[in-house]
Design a protein around this motif. Sequence first.
Motif, mmCIF file in Angstrom:
data_model
loop_
_atom_site.group_PDB
_atom_site.id
_atom_site.type_symbol
_atom_site.label_atom_id
_atom_site.label_comp_id
_atom_site.label_asym_id
_atom_site.label_seq_id
_atom_site.Cartn_x
_atom_site.Cartn_y
_atom_site.Cartn_z
ATOM 1 N N VAL A 87 0.930 -1.277 -0.168
ATOM 2 C CA VAL A 87 -0.056 -0.087 -0.249
ATOM 3 C C VAL A 87 0.641 1.057 -0.098
ATOM 4 C CG1 VAL A 87 -1.807 1.350 1.309
ATOM 5 C CG2 VAL A 87 -1.940 -1.139 1.136
ATOM 6 N N VAL A 88 0.788 2.090 -1.080
ATOM 7 C CA VAL A 88 1.420 3.180 -1.042
ATOM 8 C C VAL A 88 0.340 4.578 -1.241
ATOM 9 C CG1 VAL A 88 3.415 4.516 -2.649
ATOM 10 C CG2 VAL A 88 3.362 1.984 -2.441
ATOM 11 N N PRO A 89 0.309 5.356 0.010
ATOM 12 C CA PRO A 89 -0.360 6.423 -0.164
ATOM 13 C C PRO A 89 0.673 7.672 -1.076
ATOM 14 C CG PRO A 89 0.514 6.423 1.948
ATOM 15 C CD PRO A 89 0.893 5.007 1.093
ATOM 16 N N VAL A 90 -0.360 8.377 -1.954
ATOM 17 C CA VAL A 90 0.486 9.367 -2.693
ATOM 18 C C VAL A 90 -0.254 10.719 -2.597
ATOM 19 C CG1 VAL A 90 1.126 9.725 -5.261
ATOM 20 C CG2 VAL A 90 1.077 7.418 -4.284
ATOM 21 N N PHE A 91 0.705 11.627 -2.554
ATOM 22 C CA PHE A 91 0.213 12.989 -2.414
ATOM 23 C C PHE A 91 1.189 13.913 -3.136
ATOM 24 C CE2 PHE A 91 -0.156 17.265 -0.404
ATOM 25 C CZ PHE A 91 -1.482 17.797 -1.156
ATOM 26 N N ASN A 92 1.223 14.209 -4.319
ATOM 27 C CA ASN A 92 2.028 15.053 -5.214
ATOM 28 C C ASN A 92 3.487 14.423 -5.166
ATOM 29 O OD1 ASN A 92 -0.005 16.986 -5.563
ATOM 30 N ND2 ASN A 92 0.523 18.196 -3.809
ATOM 31 N N GLU A 93 3.418 13.320 -5.507
ATOM 32 C CA GLU A 93 4.939 12.317 -5.791
ATOM 33 C C GLU A 93 5.307 12.303 -7.227
ATOM 34 O OE1 GLU A 93 6.856 12.244 -3.360
ATOM 35 O OE2 GLU A 93 5.518 12.127 -1.209
ATOM 36 N N GLU A 94 4.862 13.237 -8.058
ATOM 37 C CA GLU A 94 5.155 13.060 -9.571
ATOM 38 C C GLU A 94 6.527 12.699 -9.621
ATOM 39 O OE1 GLU A 94 4.863 15.411 -13.681
ATOM 40 O OE2 GLU A 94 4.139 16.170 -11.840
ATOM 41 N N GLN A 95 7.503 13.229 -9.191
ATOM 42 C CA GLN A 95 9.033 13.518 -9.430
ATOM 43 C C GLN A 95 9.407 12.015 -9.085
ATOM 44 O OE1 GLN A 95 9.829 17.239 -7.405
ATOM 45 N NE2 GLN A 95 10.987 17.633 -8.986
ATOM 46 N N PHE A 134 -7.553 13.763 2.296
ATOM 47 C CA PHE A 134 -7.870 13.217 3.665
ATOM 48 C C PHE A 134 -6.894 12.918 4.905
ATOM 49 C CE2 PHE A 134 -11.550 11.872 0.989
ATOM 50 C CZ PHE A 134 -12.673 12.272 2.050
ATOM 51 N N GLY A 135 -5.512 13.023 4.174
ATOM 52 C CA GLY A 135 -4.482 13.038 5.152
ATOM 53 C C GLY A 135 -3.751 11.478 4.962
ATOM 54 N N MET A 136 -2.285 11.474 5.523
ATOM 55 C CA MET A 136 -1.909 10.260 5.246
ATOM 56 C C MET A 136 -2.426 9.068 5.731
ATOM 57 S SD MET A 136 1.184 8.689 4.035
ATOM 58 C CE MET A 136 2.347 10.068 3.695
ATOM 59 N N GLU A 137 -2.874 9.134 7.054
ATOM 60 C CA GLU A 137 -3.494 7.983 7.950
ATOM 61 C C GLU A 137 -4.623 7.345 7.124
ATOM 62 O OE1 GLU A 137 -1.553 6.734 10.724
ATOM 63 O OE2 GLU A 137 -0.048 8.137 9.949
ATOM 64 N N ILE A 138 -5.392 8.206 6.836
ATOM 65 C CA ILE A 138 -6.514 7.959 5.932
ATOM 66 C C ILE A 138 -6.421 7.125 4.825
ATOM 67 C CG2 ILE A 138 -8.890 8.543 5.466
ATOM 68 C CD1 ILE A 138 -8.510 8.508 8.535
ATOM 69 N N ALA A 139 -5.375 7.692 3.893
ATOM 70 C CA ALA A 139 -5.054 7.134 2.888
ATOM 71 C C ALA A 139 -4.500 5.729 2.921
ATOM 72 C CB ALA A 139 -3.910 8.037 2.045
ATOM 73 N N MET A 140 -3.731 5.466 4.017
ATOM 74 C CA MET A 140 -3.270 4.063 4.211
ATOM 75 C C MET A 140 -4.377 3.160 4.761
ATOM 76 S SD MET A 140 0.558 4.639 5.947
ATOM 77 C CE MET A 140 -0.036 5.610 7.186
ATOM 78 N N SER A 141 -5.513 3.603 5.380
ATOM 79 C CA SER A 141 -6.456 2.965 5.741
ATOM 80 C C SER A 141 -7.357 2.314 4.593
ATOM 81 C CB SER A 141 -7.245 3.620 6.644
ATOM 82 O OG SER A 141 -6.340 4.025 7.795
ATOM 83 N N GLY A 146 -6.236 2.267 1.348
ATOM 84 C CA GLY A 146 -5.384 1.105 0.844
ATOM 85 C C GLY A 146 -5.760 -0.283 1.499
ATOM 86 N N LEU A 147 -5.645 -0.319 2.838
ATOM 87 C CA LEU A 147 -5.909 -1.538 3.505
ATOM 88 C C LEU A 147 -7.177 -2.062 3.270
ATOM 89 C CD1 LEU A 147 -4.623 -0.832 7.255
ATOM 90 C CD2 LEU A 147 -3.482 -2.039 5.510
ATOM 91 N N ASP A 148 -8.230 -1.423 2.865
ATOM 92 C CA ASP A 148 -9.370 -1.871 2.554
ATOM 93 C C ASP A 148 -9.488 -2.436 0.756
ATOM 94 O OD1 ASP A 148 -10.841 -1.361 4.908
ATOM 95 O OD2 ASP A 148 -11.334 0.713 4.020
ATOM 96 N N HIS A 149 -8.599 -2.211 0.347
ATOM 97 C CA HIS A 149 -8.562 -2.813 -1.122
ATOM 98 C C HIS A 149 -7.253 -3.635 -1.603
ATOM 99 C CE1 HIS A 149 -11.016 0.823 -1.186
ATOM 100 N NE2 HIS A 149 -11.218 0.419 -2.690
ATOM 101 N N VAL A 150 -6.676 -4.143 -0.350
ATOM 102 C CA VAL A 150 -5.546 -5.265 -0.488
ATOM 103 C C VAL A 150 -6.187 -6.634 -0.551
ATOM 104 C CG1 VAL A 150 -4.047 -3.849 0.304
ATOM 105 C CG2 VAL A 150 -5.205 -5.242 1.971
ATOM 106 N N ARG A 151 -5.580 -7.606 -1.263
ATOM 107 C CA ARG A 151 -5.880 -9.087 -1.476
ATOM 108 C C ARG A 151 -4.820 -10.130 -0.836
ATOM 109 N NH1 ARG A 151 -6.073 -10.944 -6.423
ATOM 110 N NH2 ARG A 151 -4.672 -9.309 -6.996
ATOM 111 N N GLY A 152 -3.794 -9.268 -0.444
ATOM 112 C CA GLY A 152 -2.589 -10.267 -0.217
ATOM 113 C C GLY A 152 -2.549 -11.153 1.145
ATOM 114 N N ALA A 153 -1.898 -12.081 1.256
ATOM 115 C CA ALA A 153 -1.431 -12.763 2.485
ATOM 116 C C ALA A 153 -0.796 -11.759 3.583
ATOM 117 C CB ALA A 153 -0.846 -13.991 2.166
ATOM 118 N N TYR A 154 -0.224 -11.056 2.927
ATOM 119 C CA TYR A 154 0.835 -9.913 3.740
ATOM 120 C C TYR A 154 0.511 -8.639 3.311
ATOM 121 C CZ TYR A 154 3.255 -13.808 6.005
ATOM 122 O OH TYR A 154 3.593 -14.939 6.792
ATOM 123 N N THR A 155 0.856 -7.685 4.042
ATOM 124 C CA THR A 155 0.494 -6.236 3.626
ATOM 125 C C THR A 155 1.708 -5.439 4.062
ATOM 126 O OG1 THR A 155 -2.170 -6.335 3.661
ATOM 127 C CG2 THR A 155 -0.920 -4.247 3.569
#
Length: 338
Positions: A16-24, A80-87, A89-98
């Motif tokens: 899970v990678v939260p992204v906010f203005n990381e184009e570079q 929404f902020g970094m913590e919410i963005a990571m959360s 991502g957790l709602d959309h993962v399928r892996g045995a590990y995250t």
Amino acid sequence: MHGPLSRDSQPLVSVVVPVFNEEQVLPDLHERLKSSLGELDGGYEIVYVDDGSSDRSAELAAGWARSEDNVVFVQLSRNFGMEIAMSAGLDHVRGAYTVLMHADLQDPPELIPDMLRSAAEEEADVVFARRIGRDESRAKRLLATGFYAMMRSLARVPYQGQAGDFRLMSRRVTDTLRTMPERRRFLRGMVAWVGFKQVPIEYRRAGRKAGGGASYPALFRLSLEALTSFSDVPLNIATYVGALSATASGLAGFAVLVLTITGTLTASTTVWILVAVLFLGGIQLMSIGVLGRYLAHVHDQVLERPLYLVSRVVARREEEVPADRPPVSSQWPATPDS
């Protein structure tokens, strides 16, 4: 099986990678992730969560999601902020590990296979990356050291040293986090609170290659959220300070009374009243501020608003979401588009 896998299969690990203005830095991160994870037995997926970027970050991540089977792009309706963005991502993962990691390349993707190996060898549910050095400014290093020292002394969760968000979690830890109802979230503290076996892996944190990162006010707000989410010490401090100030004021008043009666001291009553009012007023305002921080948490919980809203989800070989479909929230699963 190595590398990419079909959307119907469960990958070994989801990143899970939260992204906010990381184009570079995003293209470099994407290539390093693919290089690091491409030979894993069991495959992998990368879940990019755009947190309201104003640059081309969303365009880049959405393009990868359309062209690569093992990339998912989740775009939130606003920042929404970094913590919410990571959360999210957790709602959309399928892996045995995250794996949780930031997009700024300060945390090395090449460490993920070692984390997986450590989890298997130690039979651990969490492998957290602990920093043993930081290629950052002296001011930031000092502030980080002070924050972790404060959390070690005051927080009601196991202390994990200078460990940030970069960590690997088993499926049961991920599922547990998804059920936790906090609106104001500090994920690294929540992971520590969950328990199970958690082991460290040490690394040196690199400096930021591009962009400005979180501002000092934002980091200060995050530290306040962390403290009030996992400690009631500020409430106790307010109580102790109030009691001490009341005692000191009482003793001072008694001393002034005695000195005035004996003729040793001549003081204006107005001056003493003013000093007492200002002193006690300051203590009361500080105590109200501390209470306000905790009441803000209660207020957010009572409102029961969705944790976040999803504008769109892009994943290859999935049906397209109509443009006029309303955004979805954390309480209902998102339908991907292509």
